[in-house]
Design an enzyme around this catalytic site. Structure first.
Site, PDB file in Angstrom:
ATOM      1  N   ASN A  80     -12.974   8.365   5.215  1.00 34.77           N
ATOM      2  CA  ASN A  80     -11.668   9.013   5.080  1.00 34.77           C
ATOM      3  C   ASN A  80     -11.332   9.332   3.615  1.00 34.77           C
ATOM      4  O   ASN A  80     -10.993  10.463   3.276  1.00 34.77           O
ATOM      5  CB  ASN A  80     -10.597   8.106   5.714  1.00 34.77           C
ATOM      6  N   LYS A 105      -1.624  -8.950   4.131  1.00 33.37           N
ATOM      7  CA  LYS A 105      -2.863  -8.369   4.676  1.00 33.37           C
ATOM      8  C   LYS A 105      -3.234  -9.152   5.921  1.00 33.37           C
ATOM      9  O   LYS A 105      -2.922 -10.342   6.042  1.00 33.37           O
ATOM     10  CB  LYS A 105      -3.996  -8.493   3.651  1.00 33.37           C
ATOM     11  N   SER A 109       2.647   5.425   3.675  1.00 32.43           N
ATOM     12  CA  SER A 109       3.114   4.447   4.667  1.00 32.43           C
ATOM     13  C   SER A 109       4.606   4.172   4.459  1.00 32.43           C
ATOM     14  O   SER A 109       5.377   4.051   5.411  1.00 32.43           O
ATOM     15  CB  SER A 109       2.354   3.119   4.526  1.00 32.43           C
ATOM     16  N   THR A 113      -4.627   8.592   0.898  1.00 34.43           N
ATOM     17  CA  THR A 113      -5.355   7.807  -0.105  1.00 34.43           C
ATOM     18  C   THR A 113      -6.085   8.751  -1.059  1.00 34.43           C
ATOM     19  O   THR A 113      -5.991   8.618  -2.287  1.00 34.43           O
ATOM     20  CB  THR A 113      -6.351   6.856   0.580  1.00 34.43           C
ATOM     21  N   LYS A 163       3.781  -5.964   3.136  1.00 34.89           N
ATOM     22  CA  LYS A 163       3.162  -4.695   3.563  1.00 34.89           C
ATOM     23  C   LYS A 163       1.674  -4.762   3.305  1.00 34.89           C
ATOM     24  O   LYS A 163       1.234  -5.170   2.232  1.00 34.89           O
ATOM     25  CB  LYS A 163       3.766  -3.532   2.747  1.00 34.89           C
ATOM     26  N   LYS A 217      -0.195  -3.762  -5.714  1.00 30.62           N
ATOM     27  CA  LYS A 217      -0.281  -2.320  -5.425  1.00 30.62           C
ATOM     28  C   LYS A 217       1.096  -1.724  -5.115  1.00 30.62           C
ATOM     29  O   LYS A 217       1.450  -0.656  -5.618  1.00 30.62           O
ATOM     30  CB  LYS A 217      -1.236  -2.086  -4.238  1.00 30.62           C
TER      31      LYS A 217
HETATM   32  N1  GLU Z   1      -4.875  -0.600   3.903  1.00 32.19           N
HETATM   33  C1  GLU Z   1      -4.341   0.290   2.921  1.00 32.19           C
HETATM   34  C2  GLU Z   1      -4.389  -0.333   1.541  1.00 32.19           C
HETATM   35  O1  GLU Z   1      -5.150  -1.249   1.293  1.00 32.19           O
HETATM   36  C3  GLU Z   1      -2.967   0.807   3.311  1.00 32.19           C
HETATM   37  C4  GLU Z   1      -1.933  -0.254   3.464  1.00 32.19           C
HETATM   38  C5  GLU Z   1      -0.614   0.250   4.031  1.00 32.19           C
HETATM   39  O2  GLU Z   1      -0.464   1.443   4.235  1.00 32.19           O
HETATM   40  O3  GLU Z   1       0.255  -0.612   4.244  1.00 32.19           O
HETATM   41  O4  GLU Z   1      -3.735   0.096   0.630  1.00 32.19           O
END
Ligand code: GLU
Length: 403
Positions: A209, A96, A337, A180, A60, A84
């Site tokens: 954002n 990523k 998400s 976030t 993810k 995370k």
């Molecule tokens: N890009 C965001 C992060 O770095 C969200 C990632 C997601 O929702 O999968 O946490």
């Protein structure tokens, strides 16, 4: 940030977390690093999807479109996503993606072409049970919509859970747009119960954002937002800024700096302001050995990824500043998400209140588990967070018999 930093970081944390040599090698090694050359508007671009670790669930993590994207950086970011999702306690691994491109130089048609080309390049590696992308730097819900459409066209069936951060009309989730910031706010509300602050003054670097929504949410909770900034600079008013008016100024003139009810300050000055809470919400590497000793805030909430350098971190810790690290502070995005993915699986959508409550529960639980593992330890809260996350990933690896 490069992958070299991750390697160095893991070596320093290994003795504290009792990581064996075999486990260290496992943690340092991404499962897959896919690369491709993709075309849009007659030009070619380097594209990446790194699938770092899937011990706890499907990969993810977001996809960023930025001129400085490179494989080493995407690998590092995929590693941090692995931690995370563990901190947030959601059943995903870490991945990523990115394309080395300046999206501001593309026409909307070229941007769509690029987004679709990305999915065509990596489609066999993606999927709701395999690897689920989302927005990141300079990507948004429209881009997710194009990517979903391309994926579904290739596979001939609907699969909204293959990507998150979608528009509501295509199976996105309520609250995802402010998730976030909201996650960071929930964590801050817990932190102020633990750390004595003389007042509720806040400075926020970054008005995108995350920063802008955090400013709004905190103001509505009764905090005084004394300063905000964007890439051009900031504005400071010790009596507090009216954030909705600042938003109008930004919309009309392009920068918060043009707001008249305050004093102009630089993006460095905002870091050293007299306030109780500081939220770095834009760039990485902004709190350095040059300014860390002058930070007056008692709590830092890292809404941006990697805003504090390791050397600056040591200074802050020595000075008694509580730093809530990025992998906890900004985990609200990936947590909603996860809720989006669950709703897609159910094909049944939750009310806004339900999502806020579930997010709050996740963030409060994560904070309290980490606080328990931090209290009484010699190391800082960030180190406690990393150790906790690494141990969760390693436990899943062990149960699978991989280490
Ligand atoms: N890009 C965001 C992060 O770095 C969200 C990632 C997601 O929702 O999968 O946490």
């Amino acid at each position: 940030m490069t992958f070299h930093h991750v390697q160095e970081f893991l070596k320093t944390i290994a003795p504290l977390a009792n990581i064996s040599a075999k486990e260290l090698t496992r943690l340092q090694t991404p499962n897959h690093a896919h690369t491709a050359t993709i075309t849009a508007g007659g030009k070619t671009y380097s594209a990446y999807r790194v699938q770092f670790n899937d011990a706890r669930g499907p990969y993810k993590g977001g996809i960023r479109f930025h001129p400085e994207v490179n494989e080493e950086e995407v690998k590092a970011l995929a590693f941090w996503m692995t931690l995370k999702t563990a901190v947030a306690d959601i059943p995903f691994g870490g991945g990523k993606g990115g394309v080395a491109v300046d999206p501001k130089k593309l026409t909307p048609a070229e941007l769509q072409e690029l987004s679709r080309a990305y999915v065509r390049a990596f489609s066999s590696h993606l999927g709701a049970e395999k690897d689920i992308p989302a927005p990141d730097v300079y990507t948004n819900s429209q881009i997710m919509a194009w990517m979903l459409d391309e994926y579904e066209k290739l596979n001939g069936n609907h699969e909204p859970g293959m990507i998150t951060g979608k528009p509501l009309e295509l199976g996105g989730s309520l609250v995802r747009d402010i998730a976030t910031a909201l996650g960071g706010v929930y964590v801050l509300e817990e932190a102020v119960k633990k750390v004595k602050v003389k007042d509720r003054t806040v400075a926020i670097q970054g008005f995108g954002n995350a920063g802008m929504n955090a400013a709004l949410l905190l103001q509505d909770l009764g905090y005084t937002i004394v300063a905000v900034s964007d890439s051009q600079g900031g504005i400071y008013n010790p009596r507090g800024l009216a954030i909705r008016d600042v938003m109008k100024t930004k919309e009309k003139t392009g920068s918060v700096q043009n707001h008249t009810e305050g004093k102009r300050i630089s993006n460095d000055e905002i870091i050293k302001l007299n306030c109780s809470v500081f939220l770095p919400s834009a760039l990485s590497g902004v709190i350095t050995t040059e300014n860390a000793a002058e930070v007056k805030a008692k709590i830092i909430v890292e809404l941006a990824n990697g805003p504090t350098t390791p050397a600056a971190d040591r200074i802050l810790h020595k000075n008694g500043v509580l730093v809530i690290p990025d992998i906890l502070a900004n985990a609200g995005g990936v947590t909603v998400s996860y809720f989006e993915w669950v709703q897609n699986k159910y094909t049944y959508y939750w009310k806004e209140e339900e999502i806020r409550e579930r997010l709050k529960e996740k963030m409060v639980n994560a904070f309290s588990a980490l606080w328990t593992s931090y209290e009484g330890k010699k190391y800082d809260f960030r180190t406690a967070t990393y150790i906790h996350a690494i141990q969760k990933v390693l436990m899943a690896e062990k149960l699978r018999g991989r280490v």
